[in-house]
Design a protein around this motif. Structure first.
Motif, mmCIF file in Angstrom:
data_model
loop_
_atom_site.group_PDB
_atom_site.id
_atom_site.type_symbol
_atom_site.label_atom_id
_atom_site.label_comp_id
_atom_site.label_asym_id
_atom_site.label_seq_id
_atom_site.Cartn_x
_atom_site.Cartn_y
_atom_site.Cartn_z
ATOM 1 N N PHE A 1 -3.664 0.083 -4.163
ATOM 2 C CA PHE A 1 -2.660 -0.949 -3.632
ATOM 3 C C PHE A 1 -2.444 -1.523 -4.118
ATOM 4 O O PHE A 1 -2.828 -2.055 -5.472
ATOM 5 N N CYS B 1 -4.773 -9.707 2.913
ATOM 6 C CA CYS B 1 -3.940 -8.850 4.110
ATOM 7 C C CYS B 1 -3.846 -9.655 5.191
ATOM 8 O O CYS B 1 -3.289 -8.926 5.824
ATOM 9 N N ARG C 1 1.213 -1.302 0.219
ATOM 10 C CA ARG C 1 -0.072 0.234 -0.375
ATOM 11 C C ARG C 1 0.986 1.235 0.147
ATOM 12 O O ARG C 1 1.910 1.131 1.039
ATOM 13 N N LEU D 1 -7.545 3.843 -4.666
ATOM 14 C CA LEU D 1 -7.626 3.289 -3.011
ATOM 15 C C LEU D 1 -8.329 4.996 -2.814
ATOM 16 O O LEU D 1 -8.838 5.266 -2.509
ATOM 17 N N GLU E 1 -3.826 6.730 -3.424
ATOM 18 C CA GLU E 1 -2.836 6.104 -3.046
ATOM 19 C C GLU E 1 -3.004 5.312 -3.189
ATOM 20 O O GLU E 1 -4.102 4.577 -3.934
#
Length: 317
Positions: free
Chosen positions: A121, A169, A57, A81, A119
């Motif tokens: 992942f 995760c 991330r 994200l 952001e």
């Protein structure tokens, strides 16, 4: 999507983007990072290794640009994200928005520009994992390897996939982990990718344990321009090499390799004989079907059809 790696996996927080980039180069994928001319962006990164997968991330905190010629031995699945990200590729560009997924093949060039609030992942998947799944399931794919034929999706289109990633995760952050459980999860993730996303993989098994010679023949005819490996053919036919040779002896009176050669020559003969089919040269056609030794090719052709390939071509005109 806050469950895609928590702060328990934090490696960097408000750090130098180049330090984060160096870590990414080691663990997630080789790339070049270009920072904006002004400002001092601060980057953050969470990371976990999970069996042969890498979960990441990342945010760079600025309008950075990430490029690389190719990922070579890995696939990248990237989920936006927050913020937006400009992707450039294959003479097109697209602004990814939150909830969109980008799939990057090993030989795809990477050119991504992050917004200040972007952001992501990132799931890194090794090529050999997907190929192992195909071999285990007896799914077929072209010789150049597994490739995803579409690279952009909305998460809502992929039923249950984000929940699966969330579970993985959480497992990666568990206090006690068992390698065997991690491996089971990675098998599920890789299998989901191959079934949910569009690929060049054919999931129809070539033949089952009791399938007929006709289905093997149909597979060979559909792949005549390829170098068909006999051991691979046996695996996809769910039989031993010995059984495969016995099947060909029974139905074709010859070995698999000789039978494949005979079909290749027959396909070339059909091309040379048909005036409607464009043929630039006998040599080019022979090479297309994997005949690298042209002298041996011409002799095999003469034995099968009673004339040289150049004579067949000359006769049709």
């Amino acid at each position: 999507m806050q469950s895609l790696l928590s702060d328990r996996s934090r490696i960097f927080d408000r750090a130098d983007p180049y330090a984060v980039s160096g870590y990414v180069n080691q663990h997630v994928g080789t790339h070049d990072l270009r920072l904006p001319a002004h400002g001092h962006p601060q980057a953050s990164l969470n990371h976990r290794r999970f069996a042969s997968l890498d979960l990441c991330r990342i945010s760079y905190g600025g309008a950075v640009r990430v490029t690389t010629p190719a990922l070579e031995s890995i696939f990248h699945l990237q989920i936006l994200l927050s913020g937006h990200c400009l992707w450039r590729g294959h003479r097109q560009e697209h602004y990814l928005t939150p909830g969109e997924l980008l799939l990057i093949n090993p030989d795809d060039p990477v050119d991504l520009t992050y917004s200040d609030d972007c952001e992501k992942f990132i799931l890194k998947v090794p090529v050999n994992l997907l190929e192992a799944i195909c071999a285990e399931q007896r799914w077929s794919h072209p010789r150049q390897g597994v490739r995803f034929t579409e690279n952009r999706y909305r998460l809502g289109e992929l039923e249950g996939f984000v929940n699966l990633l969330s579970m993985v995760c959480q497992e990666s952050e568990a206090g006690e982990r068992l390698p065997r459980i991690d491996e089971h999860y990675q098998q599920i993730v890789a299998s989901k990718l191959l079934t949910l996303l569009k690929t060049n993989v054919s999931r129809e098994v070539v033949v089952g344990a009791s399938a007929s010679f006709e289905r093997i023949e149909a597979y060979i005819e559909g792949h005549l321009r390829e170098d068909i490996d006999i051991e691979m053919l046996a695996r996809q036919s769910a039989m031993s090499l010995r059984s495969l040779y016995a099947l060909f002896e029974r139905y074709a009176g010859t070995t698999p390799r000789q039978y494949i050669r005979r079909l290749k020559l027959a396909r070339i003969h059909a091309c040379l004989s048909d005036p409607a089919r464009p043929v630039r040269s006998v040599t080019e056609l022979a090479l297309d079907y994997g005949f690298l030794h042209l002298g041996r090719f011409a002799e095999s052709y003469r034995q099968q059809f009673g004339e040289l390939p150049s004579e067949t071509l000359r006769r049709r005109s």
